[in-house]
Each structure stands twice: as structure tokens, then as C-alpha cells.
Design a protein around this motif. Structure first.
Motif, PDB file in Angstrom:
ATOM      1  N   ALA A  53      -4.970   4.425  -5.793  1.00  0.00           N
ATOM      2  CA  ALA A  53      -5.611   3.981  -4.773  1.00  0.00           C
ATOM      3  C   ALA A  53      -4.980   2.628  -4.408  1.00  0.00           C
ATOM      4  CB  ALA A  53      -6.968   3.581  -4.903  1.00  0.00           C
ATOM      5  N   ASP A  54      -4.253   2.022  -5.100  1.00  0.00           N
ATOM      6  CA  ASP A  54      -3.774   0.853  -4.982  1.00  0.00           C
ATOM      7  C   ASP A  54      -2.312   0.515  -4.381  1.00  0.00           C
ATOM      8  OD1 ASP A  54      -1.787   1.779  -6.855  1.00  0.00           O
ATOM      9  OD2 ASP A  54      -2.314   0.588  -8.341  1.00  0.00           O
ATOM     10  N   MET A  55      -1.944   1.549  -3.862  1.00  0.00           N
ATOM     11  CA  MET A  55      -0.588   1.698  -2.766  1.00  0.00           C
ATOM     12  C   MET A  55       0.691   1.137  -3.761  1.00  0.00           C
ATOM     13  SD  MET A  55      -1.300   2.897   0.121  1.00  0.00           S
ATOM     14  CE  MET A  55       0.145   2.644   1.055  1.00  0.00           C
ATOM     15  N   GLN A  56       0.630   1.446  -5.202  1.00  0.00           N
ATOM     16  CA  GLN A  56       1.795   1.426  -5.949  1.00  0.00           C
ATOM     17  C   GLN A  56       2.492   2.559  -5.623  1.00  0.00           C
ATOM     18  OE1 GLN A  56       0.120  -0.563  -9.638  1.00  0.00           O
ATOM     19  NE2 GLN A  56       2.192  -1.159  -9.396  1.00  0.00           N
ATOM     20  N   ASN A  57       1.723   3.774  -5.456  1.00  0.00           N
ATOM     21  CA  ASN A  57       2.425   4.884  -5.017  1.00  0.00           C
ATOM     22  C   ASN A  57       2.517   4.984  -3.488  1.00  0.00           C
ATOM     23  OD1 ASN A  57       0.191   6.719  -7.539  1.00  0.00           O
ATOM     24  ND2 ASN A  57       2.215   6.004  -8.017  1.00  0.00           N
ATOM     25  N   ASP A  58       3.289   5.905  -3.090  1.00  0.00           N
ATOM     26  CA  ASP A  58       3.433   6.104  -1.535  1.00  0.00           C
ATOM     27  C   ASP A  58       3.156   7.581  -1.116  1.00  0.00           C
ATOM     28  OD1 ASP A  58       4.431   5.890   1.070  1.00  0.00           O
ATOM     29  OD2 ASP A  58       6.096   4.756   0.626  1.00  0.00           O
ATOM     30  N   PRO A  59       2.239   7.479  -0.533  1.00  0.00           N
ATOM     31  CA  PRO A  59       1.948   8.998   0.072  1.00  0.00           C
ATOM     32  C   PRO A  59       3.060   9.731   0.626  1.00  0.00           C
ATOM     33  CG  PRO A  59       0.118   7.333   0.664  1.00  0.00           C
ATOM     34  CD  PRO A  59       1.159   6.889  -0.027  1.00  0.00           C
ATOM     35  N   ALA A  60       3.856   8.906   1.413  1.00  0.00           N
ATOM     36  CA  ALA A  60       5.009   9.532   1.972  1.00  0.00           C
ATOM     37  C   ALA A  60       6.057  10.320   1.054  1.00  0.00           C
ATOM     38  CB  ALA A  60       5.790   8.288   2.584  1.00  0.00           C
ATOM     39  N   ASP A  61       5.725  10.281  -0.321  1.00  0.00           N
ATOM     40  CA  ASP A  61       6.437  10.866  -0.958  1.00  0.00           C
ATOM     41  C   ASP A  61       6.008  12.545  -1.212  1.00  0.00           C
ATOM     42  OD1 ASP A  61       8.432   9.174  -1.927  1.00  0.00           O
ATOM     43  OD2 ASP A  61       7.409   8.346  -3.660  1.00  0.00           O
TER      44      ASP A  61
END
Ligand code: UDP
Ligand code: MG
Length: 263
Positions: free
Chosen positions: A94-102
Motif C-alpha cells: 500500500a505504500d506506493m513503493q510498488n507501482d500499479p502501472a506495472d
């Protein structure tokens, strides 16, 4: 339902507006039926009330589960999986270290005939000494012990076909070992580099001690995958070897007593 996003959330109030914006943008672009399940893991900040506000605004897509206390990321993921209805399940932080755009490129990869696409934070933006180095060593060890070779077990962003997620329980730090279970039921697994960003808001909940827990969980996972349905091979095998060893010693003592020692 086609796509279920499952996101564990613990004290992430300031990240949530960015998360929702990014998730809604990506999922609208993908243009399939979708839901996002956010599991509040007993947060002590405003996370739960923020989640509820978003869920009220978009009840068709946003579902919130809340824990009474903090049970840990793995428990939050397990609860989310129990509620997820999609044919394809996407796990993410949830912390935006990942990118949903992937997500779109990972779904495209899944369509090539895979059951699991694992994210690989090739350029990871965490502390080098306390996080990246121990994680690199742990990934090497897990790959070697389990025979499932992935660069980044710890990256939550992974895409799964639903059927490879069924039939096992998650506890401890075990969400990262899902690929090992999936492999044991014959899943076709691949990995691909994903983006990774430093944390902007809030703090990481982990440090070096987690690597120790992960290594301990590795023993359990190895045992469960290799022997859970046939424990006799491990316990019976070990018992058999001990019986052979003790018989040889008995024989030796008997021969010594009868032929070589008069008293
Ligand atoms: N998290 C959780 N429960 C916990 C710890 C973490 O649900 O007890 C969530 C957290 O909100 C985040 C994800 O798990 O969405 C990963 O946590 P974090 O970013 O602290 O881990 P890191 O990225 O530093 O490995
Ligand atoms: Mg993080």
C-alpha cells in the motif's frame, strides 16, 4: 469478476490518496471487471477511516476488511485472499513503493501462458545494508533450497492465477513463499523487473530481524512442500537409518561380548 487486487495496509494514511489514484487509473485503463480488497491490519493512524471514505465513494470496486489489532502482513494478505473473487489475483503493497502501472505488463506476461508472474525490484530503493543485502542472500538461499529460482521473493507485487493460490494456509512471514507452494502444484512461474520507489510517507515496518524469520519459515515451507502429504518418508526414513545404526552397534557389542571378552 476478473481481477482482484489484494493490498495489506498498516499505518499508511498519507500514502492512500496516491494509492487510490494510481489503482483507479490503471484498473480503468485495463478495462476488465475488477475489485480491490484493502485489509487494514489494525492501523493506529487514520488509515481505516480514510479507507472507508474511499469505499463509500466507489462501493462497486473498493472493499475494506479491518483487523481489530495488528496481525502482520501475511495474515492481512491471507484474509484478503479469502475474500477475493477474481480469476486473477494481484498482490501489492500500500505504500506506493510498488507501482500499479506495472500491472498491465504483468497481466500481458500471464497471458503468455504463465500461472504466476513475480515482480523483481531490480533497482530496489531500500537501505542497502540492512535490507537489500540480507534480502539478496535470503533469495539465493531460498532459490537453492526450494529449487524455485526467483531474484526477489520479497517483492509483494506479483500476479497469480487463482487456482495456484488454493490449498494452503499462510502464517508467519510466509506470503513470500507462495511461489514455492505454487510450484509444488505445477504452476508455470516467471519473473519480470518492476519499478520500485523509496517510501515517501510513513515508515517501513521491518528491519534485519525479518530476514531471520524468513529463514526459519523456509524450514517449515520446505518441510510442508516436500513431506506434508508423506511424513513417513522423513520420520520413517530417519527412524529406519537410526534402527540400522543401532542394530550394527548391538551386533558389534554382542560379538565382542561372546568372542573377545570373558567377563
Ligand atoms: N503491512 C501490514 N502489516 C504489518 C506490516 C506491514 O499490513 O504488520 C503492510 C504495509 O502497510 C505495506 C506492506 O505491508 O503495505 C509492506 O510493508 P513495508 O512497506 O513496511 O515493508 P517493506 O516495503 O519495507 O519491506
Ligand atoms: Mg514498503
Amino acid at each position: 469478476m476478473n481481477l482482484s487486487l489484494v493490498i495489506p495496509v498498516y499505518n499508511e494514511q498519507d500514502n492512500l490518496p496516491f494509492l487510490f489514484e494510481a489503482v483507479q487509473k490503471t484498473m480503468t485503463e485495463i478495462n476488465q471487471s475488477w475489485e480491490v480488497i484493502l485489509v487494514d491490519d489494525g492501523s493506529r493512524d487514520k488509515t481505516l477511516s480514510v479507507l472507508k471514505q474511499y469505499a463509500e465513494k466507489d462501493p462497486a470496486h473498493i472493499r475494506v476488511i479491518s483487523f481489530r489489532r495488528n496481525f502482520g502482513q501475511t495474515a492481512a494478505i491471507a484474509a484478503g485472499l479469502d475474500y477475493a473473487q477474481g480469476k486473477i489475483i494481484i498482490l501489492m503493497d500500500a505504500d506506493m513503493q510498488n507501482d500499479p502501472a506495472d500491472i498491465p505488463m504483468m497481466l500481458a506476461k500471464l497471458d503468455e501462458g504463465y500461472d504466476l508472474v513475480s515482480g523483481w525490484r531490480k533497482e530496489r530503493k531500500d537501505d542497502a545494508l540492512t535490507r537489500n543485502l540480507p534480502s539478496m542472500l535470503a533469495n539465493g538461499l531460498i532459490s537453492r533450497v526450494t529449487g524455485v529460482h526467483l531474484h526477489d521473493y520479497g517483492c509483494t507485487l506479483k500476479v497469480y492465477r487463482r487456482d495456484v493460490l488454493e490449498g494452503f494456509r499462510l502464517y508467519g512471514e510466509m506470503h513470500r513463499f507462495i511461489p514455492v507452494y505454487a510450484n509444488s502444484v505445477g504452476a508455470n512461474i516467471t519473473e519480470m523487473p518492476v519499478r520500485h520507489y523509496p517510501r515517501k510517507f510513513g515508515k517501513t515496518k521491518y528491519g534485519l530481524e525479518r530476514t531471520a524469520k524468513v529463514i526459519l519459515d523456509l524450514f517449515t515451507v520446505k518441510f510442508l512442500v516436500a513431506f506434508a502429504s508423506k511424513p513417513i518418508y522423513l520420520f520413517g526414513g530417519t527412524g529406519g537409518l537410526l534402527m540400522i545404526a543401532s542394530s550394527i552397534i548391538m551386533l558389534y557389542l554382542l560379538v565382542r561380548r561372546i568372542f573377545f571378552l570373558s567377563v
